[in-house]
Design a protein around this motif. Structure first.
Motif, short mmCIF file in Angstrom:
data_model
loop_
_atom_site.label_atom_id
_atom_site.label_comp_id
_atom_site.label_asym_id
_atom_site.label_seq_id
_atom_site.Cartn_x
_atom_site.Cartn_y
_atom_site.Cartn_z
N CYS A 64 24.68 18.24 47.48
CA CYS A 64 25.77 19.20 47.28
C CYS A 64 25.37 20.32 46.34
O CYS A 64 24.87 20.06 45.26
CB CYS A 64 26.99 18.49 46.71
SG CYS A 64 27.48 17.04 47.64
N GLN A 108 29.54 24.39 46.39
CA GLN A 108 30.39 23.49 47.17
C GLN A 108 31.27 22.64 46.26
O GLN A 108 32.46 22.47 46.51
CB GLN A 108 29.52 22.57 48.04
CG GLN A 108 28.84 23.26 49.18
CD GLN A 108 27.81 22.35 49.84
OE1 GLN A 108 27.08 21.62 49.18
NE2 GLN A 108 27.74 22.42 51.17
N SER A 127 33.90 24.86 44.45
CA SER A 127 34.91 25.33 45.40
C SER A 127 35.97 24.26 45.67
O SER A 127 37.16 24.54 45.69
CB SER A 127 34.24 25.74 46.71
OG SER A 127 35.20 26.10 47.66
N LYS A 128 35.53 23.03 45.83
CA LYS A 128 36.47 21.94 46.10
C LYS A 128 37.30 21.59 44.87
O LYS A 128 38.51 21.44 44.95
CB LYS A 128 35.74 20.71 46.61
CG LYS A 128 36.68 19.59 47.01
CD LYS A 128 36.04 18.69 48.01
CE LYS A 128 37.10 17.91 48.73
NZ LYS A 128 36.80 17.73 50.11
N THR A 169 42.98 20.78 47.62
CA THR A 169 42.00 20.15 48.50
C THR A 169 42.08 18.63 48.42
O THR A 169 41.53 17.94 49.28
CB THR A 169 40.55 20.60 48.18
OG1 THR A 169 40.22 20.21 46.85
CG2 THR A 169 40.38 22.09 48.36
N LEU A 171 33.30 12.41 46.72
CA LEU A 171 34.02 13.29 47.64
C LEU A 171 33.05 13.97 48.61
O LEU A 171 31.90 14.23 48.26
CB LEU A 171 34.80 14.34 46.86
CG LEU A 171 35.96 13.82 46.03
CD1 LEU A 171 36.59 14.97 45.23
CD2 LEU A 171 37.01 13.14 46.88
N TYR A 186 31.75 16.94 49.65
CA TYR A 186 31.65 18.35 49.30
C TYR A 186 31.00 19.21 50.39
O TYR A 186 31.38 20.33 50.60
CB TYR A 186 30.87 18.52 48.00
CG TYR A 186 31.57 17.92 46.82
CD1 TYR A 186 32.66 18.54 46.25
CD2 TYR A 186 31.13 16.71 46.29
CE1 TYR A 186 33.32 17.97 45.17
CE2 TYR A 186 31.78 16.14 45.20
CZ TYR A 186 32.87 16.77 44.66
OH TYR A 186 33.52 16.21 43.60
N MET A 207 32.73 21.43 53.55
CA MET A 207 33.63 22.56 53.31
C MET A 207 33.28 23.75 54.16
O MET A 207 32.22 24.07 54.46
CB MET A 207 33.58 22.93 51.84
CG MET A 207 34.05 21.76 51.01
SD MET A 207 34.87 22.16 49.52
CE MET A 207 35.98 23.42 49.93
#
Length: 158
Positions: free
Chosen positions: A14, A18, A21-22, A28, A153, A155, A158
């Motif tokens: 990741c 990324q 952003s999440k 999200t 998570l 990532y 996305m």
């Protein structure tokens, strides 16, 4: 102020962009909460761990916006974590609103030279000595569990 830091979590697949952003948009997390609240496999795992699967119902009480997450806390009522500062692709700072004490949570994300990224959570809370003794170990464990959860998570989708 008491300070609790998670272990550094490596996210080899990741990018910092990324991850940031999440995590910088709390909405999200809506699909994750909905899935957990309605997933019979999670209820079964809680039961196996000796915990009450009815706890999943509380996830339906969580309110998300892009900048905040509100959730019920026993004996306190509704508590809110609100994003108060964003440093693009580096750090997200959240503050407790409506809590009986001052607390801040930092999510730090940095690139790794071999590719990917790493993340660490830091919690600072204004606890008196009695509170430190009562909940300090739980906060240490909780901040690591939260970092583990965030590290898992998806990532890159996305």
């Amino acid at each position: 102020m008491a300070k609790y830091e998670s272990e550094v979590k490596f996210l080899p697949q990741c990018t910092v962009e990324q991850v940031y952003s999440k995590l910088s948009n709390l909405e999200t997390f809506r699909p994750i909460l909905e899935n957990a609240a309605n997933n019979p496999m999670i209820a079964e795992k809680l039961k196996e761990a000796g915990q009450d699967p009815a706890q999943l119902e509380k996830l339906k009480e969580v309110v998300l916006t892009s900048d905040s997450i509100s959730f019920p806390v026993p004996m306190i009522g509704l508590m809110e974590l609100q994003i108060v500062e964003r440093e693009e692709n580096r750090c997200i700072k959240l503050a407790a609103v409506g809590a009986p004490l001052d607390a801040n949570l930092w999510i730090q994300v940095l690139p790794v030279s071999a590719g990917g990224s790493k993340m660490r959570l830091t919690l600072k809370a204004d606890l008196n000595m009695m509170m430190k003794m009562m909940i300090g170990k739980k906060l240490e464990k909780g901040i690591d569990q939260m970092a583990d959860m965030l590290a898992q998570l998806p990532y890159q989708m996305m």
